[in-house]
Every structure is written in C-alpha cells, then in structure tokens.
Design an enzyme around this catalytic site. Sequence first.
Site, PDB file in Angstrom:
ATOM      1  N   ASP A 157       0.783  -1.176   0.039  1.00 49.33           N
ATOM      2  CA  ASP A 157      -0.041  -0.016   0.035  1.00 49.33           C
ATOM      3  C   ASP A 157       0.883   1.342   0.122  1.00 49.33           C
ATOM      4  OD1 ASP A 157      -2.440   1.351   2.523  1.00 49.33           O
ATOM      5  OD2 ASP A 157      -1.817   1.955   0.450  1.00 49.33           O
ATOM      6  N   THR A 159       3.009   4.568  -1.756  1.00 50.19           N
ATOM      7  CA  THR A 159       3.011   5.957  -2.812  1.00 50.19           C
ATOM      8  C   THR A 159       3.308   5.586  -3.947  1.00 50.19           C
ATOM      9  OG1 THR A 159       5.155   6.336  -1.719  1.00 50.19           O
ATOM     10  CG2 THR A 159       3.049   7.722  -0.938  1.00 50.19           C
TER      11      THR A 159
HETATM   12  N1  SAM Z   1      -3.352   4.825  -0.973  1.00 48.18           N
HETATM   13  C1  SAM Z   1      -2.174   5.325  -1.389  1.00 48.18           C
HETATM   14  C2  SAM Z   1      -1.834   5.449  -2.735  1.00 48.18           C
HETATM   15  O1  SAM Z   1      -2.426   4.394  -3.356  1.00 48.18           O
HETATM   16  O2  SAM Z   1      -1.057   6.152  -3.022  1.00 48.18           O
HETATM   17  C3  SAM Z   1      -1.046   5.084  -0.378  1.00 48.18           C
HETATM   18  C4  SAM Z   1      -1.231   5.601   1.000  1.00 48.18           C
HETATM   19  S1  SAM Z   1      -0.261   5.139   2.298  1.00 48.18           S
HETATM   20  C5  SAM Z   1      -0.260   6.656   3.133  1.00 48.18           C
HETATM   21  C6  SAM Z   1       1.674   5.134   1.378  1.00 48.18           C
HETATM   22  C7  SAM Z   1       2.556   4.985   2.310  1.00 48.18           C
HETATM   23  O3  SAM Z   1       3.752   4.426   1.730  1.00 48.18           O
HETATM   24  C8  SAM Z   1       3.104   6.361   2.663  1.00 48.18           C
HETATM   25  O4  SAM Z   1       2.564   6.578   4.253  1.00 48.18           O
HETATM   26  C9  SAM Z   1       4.663   6.109   2.653  1.00 48.18           C
HETATM   27  O5  SAM Z   1       5.423   6.855   3.589  1.00 48.18           O
HETATM   28  C10 SAM Z   1       4.791   4.772   2.498  1.00 48.18           C
HETATM   29  N2  SAM Z   1       6.052   4.298   2.003  1.00 48.18           N
HETATM   30  C11 SAM Z   1       6.668   4.799   0.747  1.00 48.18           C
HETATM   31  N3  SAM Z   1       7.851   4.108   0.495  1.00 48.18           N
HETATM   32  C12 SAM Z   1       7.717   3.291   1.350  1.00 48.18           C
HETATM   33  C13 SAM Z   1       8.704   2.081   1.836  1.00 48.18           C
HETATM   34  N4  SAM Z   1       9.962   1.960   1.059  1.00 48.18           N
HETATM   35  N5  SAM Z   1       8.593   1.331   3.121  1.00 48.18           N
HETATM   36  C14 SAM Z   1       7.550   1.606   3.695  1.00 48.18           C
HETATM   37  N6  SAM Z   1       6.843   2.471   3.522  1.00 48.18           N
HETATM   38  C15 SAM Z   1       6.766   3.292   2.488  1.00 48.18           C
END
Ligand code: SAM
Length: 281
Positions: A157, A159
Amino acid sequence: MDLWYTEKHSDNVGITMKTTRTLFSGKSEYQQLDIVETLEFGRMMLLDGLVMVTERDEFIYHEMIVHPALFTHPNPKKVLVIGGGDGGTIREIMKHPEVELAVLCEIDGLVIEKSIEFLPSMAADIDGNNPRVKLHVDDGLAYIREQQNEFDIILVDSTDPIGPAVGLFEKDFYTLVFTALKDDGIMIAQSESPFYHAVIQKIMYRNLRAVFPIVEMYQAFIPTYPSGFWSFAFASKTCHPCNDFDHDRSAKRNFHTRYYNQDLHLGAFMLPTFARDNIAE
Ligand code: SAM
C-alpha cells in the site's frame, strides 16, 4: 476568500477541491505531509502534494486492496502491509477474524502519528492498542529482506513509484516478497491508473511476471485519484483470484462493505481493452 487545493494529474489536467482549513503541515525526513479539511471529501491526507486518502472515498481503496486477496487465500492468518501508514488497510484486514496477526511496515512514523491524531476513522487499529497488529517504522525494502516463508498475504500500500517507494515497484523487491510469502502466498500492490500510467504498468507487470506464476490486474473507481480509474496487481504462487475465490465465504462475511462484494470481486478483474493492452506480455 476561497481556498482551493489542486493536484496535477498531468501537465494540463488536475483535480481541484475547496478546502476550509489545514489541520497539519510538516516535513518528515521522507516527504511533506499535509492534512486538510475539504468541503466535500472530509479530511484529506497529502504526501508531497499528492492525494493519499480522503475520508469520503478511502473505503473504496482500502476495501479493494484487502478483500479480494483475503477471500481468495484459503486460510489467511498472517498478513504484512508495506506502507499503509494511514491505517485504512489494517482496519479492513481486522474485519477478517481468521487473521491472527497483521504487521504494518511504514517508513514514515510521522504519517502514523498524524493519522492517529487527525484520521481516527482509518487509524483506530494502528494506535498500538490492538494485540493483532504489530507496527514497524522501517523501509519495506529492508524489512522484507529479513523475512522467509513468513506471510500468507503481503499488501503493498505504497505511494507512487517516486521517492522512498521507487524500489517497491522493482523485480528485486518482488523476488524478496516471493521469498517472504508462504507456499500459497498472495501479494497485492496498488498499480496506478491504467488511463494515465501505461508505461509504469507495463514495467511493473513485466517485473511481477518475472517472479510470480499468476499475475492479474483488477480495477476500482477512486474519484480522487488520477482519472478515477485505479488498479491493483494480484500476484500469487498458486491461487487464482477468480478460479480459487471463495464466493460463499465472501457472500457470508459477517461485516458490511460499501464497495466490495462477492460479485464485484469477479467483475473487477474484467478490464477494458486498453488496460489489458497496458500489461500484455
Ligand atoms: N493509498 C495511497 C496510494 O495509493 O497512493 C497510499 C497511502 S499510504 C499513506 C502510502 C505510504 O507508503 C506512505 O505513508 C509512505 O510513507 C509509505 N512508503 C513509501 N515508501 C515506503 C517504503 N519503502 N517502505 C515503507 N513505506 C513506504
């Protein structure tokens, strides 16, 4: 004075919403985080200016990233979420009583902290009080390297494939996910918009097919995402999302859903031709 938020979906097109106030605005070591109040979509989280979730339509994304996999896997007990710091994906997983443990690996602790503070309808299960939920504030790429034959389902899930999430769309990561999954494991990853992101999808699904024997795309309508036409990748070792789907278990589920249902589960995998063409081998 009216305050408008606009997200550009391409150089010349975007979505714009009237906002009433900013609840939080700050920068973590990974990204700019804003949570604003909108007139028509409730509270909205933005990361680096891009819409992540809104209170009004988040149910669609979170139901659709979770329930197709959990009603296809024969007995999902241990689930990993990579990203998902707003808590909505964990909330939907918790509706499945057979799940004994859900692990959330989110790179940015500020996202978790501010989701708990300002988005309680999503973050209720990630406040540290749910014994079936374990939180890791860590890079999913680092965390997955330590896992072998551990999870029934892994939900990515994340970004978009920019910044810290770039590596979560690459073949090396999918190989690590394959190793972290059990023999009948399933991986779901949000796979962007078939309308705007054909190139990203072609590369992403080629990477998935190089690792998983079964790879399918399914769709959902998400009004605040680019074009509203969104997609998810279903990748698995043995289970097919339609042939092995437990229609009865889904129809007899003891919880209400507002978007997902047992008929839509199958329908979501029927794609428009251009979306099929994006990921054709
Ligand atoms: N529903 C959203 C979309 O489809 O774009 C995603 C929402 S969620 C808030 C996305 C999360 O991924 C963010 O909080 C971000 O910090 C996290 N994220 C990005 N790269 C990451 C990584 N390498 N490991 C863990 N989390 C990560």
